[in-house]
Design a protein around this motif. Structure first.
Motif, PDB file in Angstrom:
ATOM      1  N   GLY A 110       0.784  -1.233   0.000  1.00 31.08           N
ATOM      2  CA  GLY A 110       0.000   0.000   0.000  1.00 31.08           C
ATOM      3  C   GLY A 110       0.812   1.276   0.000  1.00 31.08           C
ATOM      4  O   GLY A 110       2.039   1.243   0.109  1.00 31.08           O
ATOM      5  N   LYS A 112       2.065   5.151  -1.602  1.00 30.26           N
ATOM      6  CA  LYS A 112       2.880   5.478  -2.778  1.00 30.26           C
ATOM      7  C   LYS A 112       4.263   4.828  -2.666  1.00 30.26           C
ATOM      8  O   LYS A 112       4.741   4.547  -1.574  1.00 30.26           O
ATOM      9  N   GLY A 138       0.638   0.773  -3.360  1.00 34.48           N
ATOM     10  CA  GLY A 138      -0.789   0.461  -3.441  1.00 34.48           C
ATOM     11  C   GLY A 138      -1.447   0.899  -4.735  1.00 34.48           C
ATOM     12  O   GLY A 138      -2.678   0.942  -4.802  1.00 34.48           O
ATOM     13  N   TYR A 139      -0.666   1.248  -5.740  1.00 33.24           N
ATOM     14  CA  TYR A 139      -1.256   1.714  -6.996  1.00 33.24           C
ATOM     15  C   TYR A 139      -0.947   0.710  -8.092  1.00 33.24           C
ATOM     16  O   TYR A 139       0.033   0.848  -8.817  1.00 33.24           O
ATOM     17  N   ALA A 162      -2.541  -1.250   3.134  1.00 32.49           N
ATOM     18  CA  ALA A 162      -2.855   0.168   3.334  1.00 32.49           C
ATOM     19  C   ALA A 162      -3.334   0.788   2.029  1.00 32.49           C
ATOM     20  O   ALA A 162      -2.607   1.522   1.359  1.00 32.49           O
ATOM     21  N   LEU A 163      -4.575   0.462   1.652  1.00 28.31           N
ATOM     22  CA  LEU A 163      -5.146   1.011   0.417  1.00 28.31           C
ATOM     23  C   LEU A 163      -6.292   1.963   0.731  1.00 28.31           C
ATOM     24  O   LEU A 163      -6.974   2.421  -0.168  1.00 28.31           O
ATOM     25  N   GLY A 164      -6.515   2.267   2.004  1.00 27.88           N
ATOM     26  CA  GLY A 164      -7.685   3.034   2.421  1.00 27.88           C
ATOM     27  C   GLY A 164      -8.921   2.142   2.344  1.00 27.88           C
ATOM     28  O   GLY A 164      -8.893   1.109   1.686  1.00 27.88           O
ATOM     29  N   PHE A 165      -9.980   2.533   3.073  1.00 22.03           N
ATOM     30  CA  PHE A 165     -11.214   1.739   2.968  1.00 22.03           C
ATOM     31  C   PHE A 165     -12.008   2.257   1.777  1.00 22.03           C
ATOM     32  O   PHE A 165     -11.844   3.433   1.427  1.00 22.03           O
ATOM     33  N   LYS A 167     -11.266  -0.172  -0.191  1.00 19.82           N
ATOM     34  CA  LYS A 167     -10.410  -0.987  -1.067  1.00 19.82           C
ATOM     35  C   LYS A 167      -9.655  -2.062  -0.315  1.00 19.82           C
ATOM     36  O   LYS A 167      -9.569  -3.207  -0.750  1.00 19.82           O
ATOM     37  N   GLN A 168      -9.055  -1.674   0.821  1.00 24.57           N
ATOM     38  CA  GLN A 168      -8.172  -2.632   1.504  1.00 24.57           C
ATOM     39  C   GLN A 168      -8.946  -3.873   1.978  1.00 24.57           C
ATOM     40  O   GLN A 168      -8.473  -4.993   1.814  1.00 24.57           O
ATOM     41  N   GLY A 188      -5.243   1.608   6.458  1.00 24.74           N
ATOM     42  CA  GLY A 188      -5.478   2.993   6.027  1.00 24.74           C
ATOM     43  C   GLY A 188      -4.198   3.757   5.772  1.00 24.74           C
ATOM     44  O   GLY A 188      -3.336   3.309   5.018  1.00 24.74           O
ATOM     45  N   GLY A 189      -4.059   4.894   6.448  1.00 24.26           N
ATOM     46  CA  GLY A 189      -2.902   5.761   6.214  1.00 24.26           C
ATOM     47  C   GLY A 189      -1.703   5.450   7.117  1.00 24.26           C
ATOM     48  O   GLY A 189      -0.794   6.284   7.231  1.00 24.26           O
ATOM     49  N   ASP A 192       1.885   5.894   5.892  1.00 23.88           N
ATOM     50  CA  ASP A 192       2.248   7.314   5.745  1.00 23.88           C
ATOM     51  C   ASP A 192       2.751   7.851   7.092  1.00 23.88           C
ATOM     52  O   ASP A 192       3.666   8.673   7.143  1.00 23.88           O
TER      53      ASP A 192
END
Ligand code: UDP
Length: 243
Positions: A110, A112, A138-139, A162-165, A167-168, A188-189, A192
């Motif tokens: 996940g 960047k 995650g992209y 860590a793809l955010g909800f 998605k994850q 999530g984040g 980061d």
């Protein structure tokens, strides 16, 4: 419903403290039992109201924990109090620390590319005995990528996504059946934060249950997302009135 579950709107939360859940998870990880944890905040609960597929993913996870003071407040409003907020980030750090003690292996998926690389460096420094078997940003294209195969071949004990909800959780539920073992959690984040790109609120703000306010001040672009908080509490109150 099981007495250890607390239903808030339609999401069934586990009535557990951070230490209790950590103990259960440790046992499962040591015995290689596949486990999926969802850390749900009011946004996730409200989102699940509108997306039945997502709701069933959440309610079919092994554990659903209250990652937001709003959820704890909601549970008190319906007189079925959850003991405390457990931030997904804290649970992840607890598990990284346990993994460091026990020599577990971990995969990180996940955020960047530059951020995950920074996060991995910090994890290596802070948890030197944890075996990092791989990471990926995650992209990626879900249909075309062979990330699942890559992770499968490495047989990690811990898989943080860590793809955010939403998605994850969707990624985990689509892929988890292929695995024989592994602990899976959407975070999530959190990468980061580990990379140092996003700061968590100072402890005193966290203790005062004001982390959401700190986040709002630091990342004002999230204000629209936060409007869901009062709406969530209103919905919870409505369920109480109906009863
Ligand atoms: N992200 C990602 N792939 C995507 C969308 C998002 O890797 O396709 C990452 C993004 O870079 C960020 C995290 O997912 O690191 C989402 O963080 P956020 O704090 O918004 O999490 P949420 O509150 O949505 O769970």
């Amino acid at each position: 419903m099981h007495k250890n579950k607390v239903k808030i709107l339609n999401v069934n939360f586990d009535n557990l403290k951070r230490k209790e859940i950590l103990n259960s998870l440790e046992k499962k990880i040591i015995t290689g039992k596949k486990t999926f944890v969802v850390t749900a905040n009011p946004e996730i609960v409200m989102y699940a109201e509108k997306d039945p597929t997502y709701l069933s993913i959440v309610n079919n996870a092994d554990y659903v924990i209250a990652d937001g003071i709003g959820v704890v407040v909601g549970s008190k409003l319906i007189n079925n109090p959850l003991p405390e907020r457990i931030a997904g980030y804290d649970l992840m750090c607890d598990l990284l620390a346990k993994g460091n003690e026990q020599g577990w292996s971990a995969f990180f998926l996940g955020t960047k590319k530059e951020t995950i690389e920074k996060a991995i460096n910090n994890i290596k420094t802070n948890y030197p005995q944890l075996e990092i078997v791989g990471w990926h940003d995650g992209y990626f294209n879900w249909e075309k990528s062979d990330i699942k195969e890559e992770i499968l071949s490495k047989k990690p004990d811990l898989i943080f996504v860590a793809l955010g909800f939403p998605k994850q959780e969707k990624w985990i539920s689509q892929n988890i059946q292929a695995f024989d073992k592994g602990f899976f959690m959407g975070v999530g984040g959190s990468f980061d934060v580990i990379a140092g790109e996003v700061k968590r609120a100072p402890l005193i703000w966290q203790k005062l249950n004001l982390e959401w306010l700190y986040r709002l001040i630091k990342q004002p672009s999230r204000w629209k997302r936060m409007l869901v908080l009062p709406l969530f509490l209103i919905e919870v109150l409505k369920t109480k009135v109906r009863k």
